[in-house]
Design an enzyme around this catalytic site. Sequence first.
Site, PDB file in Angstrom:
ATOM      1  N   SER A   1       0.845  -1.192   0.000  1.00 17.87           N
ATOM      2  CA  SER A   1       0.000   0.000   0.000  1.00 17.87           C
ATOM      3  C   SER A   1       0.878   1.237   0.000  1.00 17.87           C
ATOM      4  CB  SER A   1      -0.883  -0.018   1.264  1.00 17.87           C
ATOM      5  OG  SER A   1      -1.490   1.231   1.505  1.00 17.87           O
TER       6      SER A   1
ATOM      7  N   TYR B   1      -3.446  -0.169  10.006  1.00 18.45           N
ATOM      8  CA  TYR B   1      -3.348  -0.532   8.594  1.00 18.45           C
ATOM      9  C   TYR B   1      -1.919  -0.296   8.095  1.00 18.45           C
ATOM     10  CZ  TYR B   1      -4.488  -0.659   3.582  1.00 18.45           C
ATOM     11  OH  TYR B   1      -4.530  -0.967   2.240  1.00 18.45           O
TER      12      TYR B   1
END
Length: 250
Positions: free
Chosen positions: A142, A155
């Site tokens: 990510s 996250y």
Amino acid sequence: MAALFDVSGRVVCVTGASSGLGRQAATMLAQAGAKVIGVARRAEELEAWNNSTEGQTAYVTADLADRAALKKVAVQVSMPFGTVDVLINAAGINTRQHADEVTDTGWDVTLNLNLAAPFFLAQALVPAMKRKGWGRIINFASLQSQRAFPNGISYGASKGGVEQMTRAMAEAWSGYGITANAVAPGFFRTELTGPVFADPELAQRNADQTCIGRNGEPVDLDGPLMFFCAPASDYVTGQTLFVDGGFTAK
């Protein structure tokens, strides 16, 4: 040249195949001639994908955040077409909790699904890849593997781990013919990024931050994923490719 990107006949397991980028990856590879097994938690959406996708497909319903179930999942995904050649770990969750508000439950489910599941599922599938002397593991990293975003501590921790885990997988298994790489998508409109795109001004700011000047579309990942699945990437391992329109270049 076509042989460099030939995945026909390869058995591919895609987690998170019920929606978003996982579904796009599973669909694209099935249409390219791979035998694709989709894995996700939502049976109805998986069945709809399976029934609507051209090519050889099957699916397994499982909660990948349940670590105890992963060995069973590894067995199940090898049943429809034989042992898995390519594992794409696209399943993920983003609880979007501020650091002051992160809960034990939110932290655990995020780390289990985003980081532990890709590792332990790969670990269970690798022995068959070793016997073949060939395999591909493609993880989903990510922007938050390297950037800190608001409300993203759990996250970001999981995705930072994915980037390092990918390198460690490459070190452990590439000598057996198994490459491990990751794609790191920028801002793509999916269920996971729904809260971002629900704010048009924020979505536009993200688009403006890229070099290309727009946010990503699911098809923008087709080429990079095909590259990592196919013979074209035989000598590429331990790498993270940012597919972000140049977001991280600025």
